[in-house]
Design a protein around this motif. Structure first.
Motif: not given
Length: 301
Positions: A81-89, A109-116
């Motif tokens: 499972v890929l896990l994608a967080h909310s804004m400014r997190s 898999l926990l990722i940091d989205l771009q700019g985070h």
């Protein structure tokens, strides 16, 4: 009396100048909001505790962006499972989900989205560029786990990034939490929270700023316009008391999605971490949904 009239006339230019300065400062600040809203939120991600061992990963993406994340192995046949967080997190927001999912046998898999977090990025783009991070991460998982079924959980910005992906992700299951149908509604809801009903008056200018800052039409950032292209079983989760993304907005997304699909409106929940709020009920519903589409245990037997 003549003296008072003269004093008023002397004061008027000063008052007018001050008023003009206040208006000018207010306009400058308001026009800066677009830049502030899209500014990146980099953070140094702290090390995890020893009871949840992970492998740090760096996933090459488009435009030289390297997606930083943590990978934790699950049981063979249990799915990933890929896990994608909310804004400014950042990825730490999804840590509690990762722990319970791994306990259930899933890889995560926990990722940091771009700019985070630790993933570079000049701007937060409300799902536009973040979708490329999702695409790169899904490709990574398919290469790393060719025999596993792959799912994804996205919350708010992370959910938008999954839906706005231009590439067919070919996921086996998707969970979308607190997802807005249109960026216009997302912005208006937040303006109303800060300025009441007067917030709607500011909406056109705010949308114009964002469009100018991101160099894209706002309509390109509307998940509801692409939700029917998400060719995967999907579970929508939202709260009855969420003022950022209302229940009716979630129901519209649900109505526009392909089948199979499920909807869970969490009583009393607002726009925050659903796992933290709903606890065991969240785990039960999420595991029930994911296990149905991801697990291969019976096939292996």
């Amino acid at each position: 009396m003549q003296f008072l009239n003269h004093a008023v006339l002397v004061m008027r230019p000063s008052i007018i100048i001050k008023l003009l300065l206040v208006i000018l400062v207010a306009l400058v600040l308001f026009f800066a909001i677009g830049t502030i809203l899209t500014s990146p939120a980099p953070t140094s991600v702290s090390a995890l505790s020893a009871d949840f061992p992970v492998e740090p990963v760096q996933i090459p993406g488009r435009d030289h962006v390297v997606v930083h994340g943590w990978l934790a192995q699950g049981k063979p046949g249990g799915g990933v499972v890929l896990l994608a967080h909310s804004m400014r997190s950042n990825r730490v927001e999804m840590l509690s989900r990762a722990r319970f999912l791994q306990d259930k046998g899933y890889g995560v898999l926990l990722i940091d989205l771009q700019g985070h977090g630790e993933t570079i990025g000049d701007k937060i783009t409300f799902g536009l560029k973040e979708a490329e991070n999702i695409e790169a991460s899904v490709d990574f998982l398919k290469q790393r786990f060719p025999r596993e079924r792959i799912g994804a959980i996205g919350t708010s910005l992370g959910a938008a990034a999954i839906v706005l992906a231009k590439k067919n992700l070919k996921l086996d299951a998707v969970i979308l939490e607190s997802l807005h149908p249109t960026l216009e509604e997302a912005v208006e809801n937040r303006l109303k929270l800060h300025f009441g009903d007067y917030g709607s008056v500011l909406l056109p200018l705010m949308l114009w700023q964002l469009s100018l800052n991101l160099d894209i039409a706002i309509a390109e950032l509307n998940p509801i316009a692409r939700i029917d292209r998400l060719n995967a079983p999907v579970l929508f989760i939202s709260g009855t008391h969420d003022a950022h993304t209302t229940q009716s907005e979630t129901e519209r997304l649900y109505a526009s999605a392909r089948i199979p699909k499920e909807l869970w409106i969490v009583p009393g929940a607002k726009h925050f971490n659903m796992h933290t709020y709903a606890g065991r009920e969240y785990e039960h519903r999420v595991d029930d949904f994911l296990s149905h589409y991801l697990k291969r245990y019976e096939e292996d037997d």
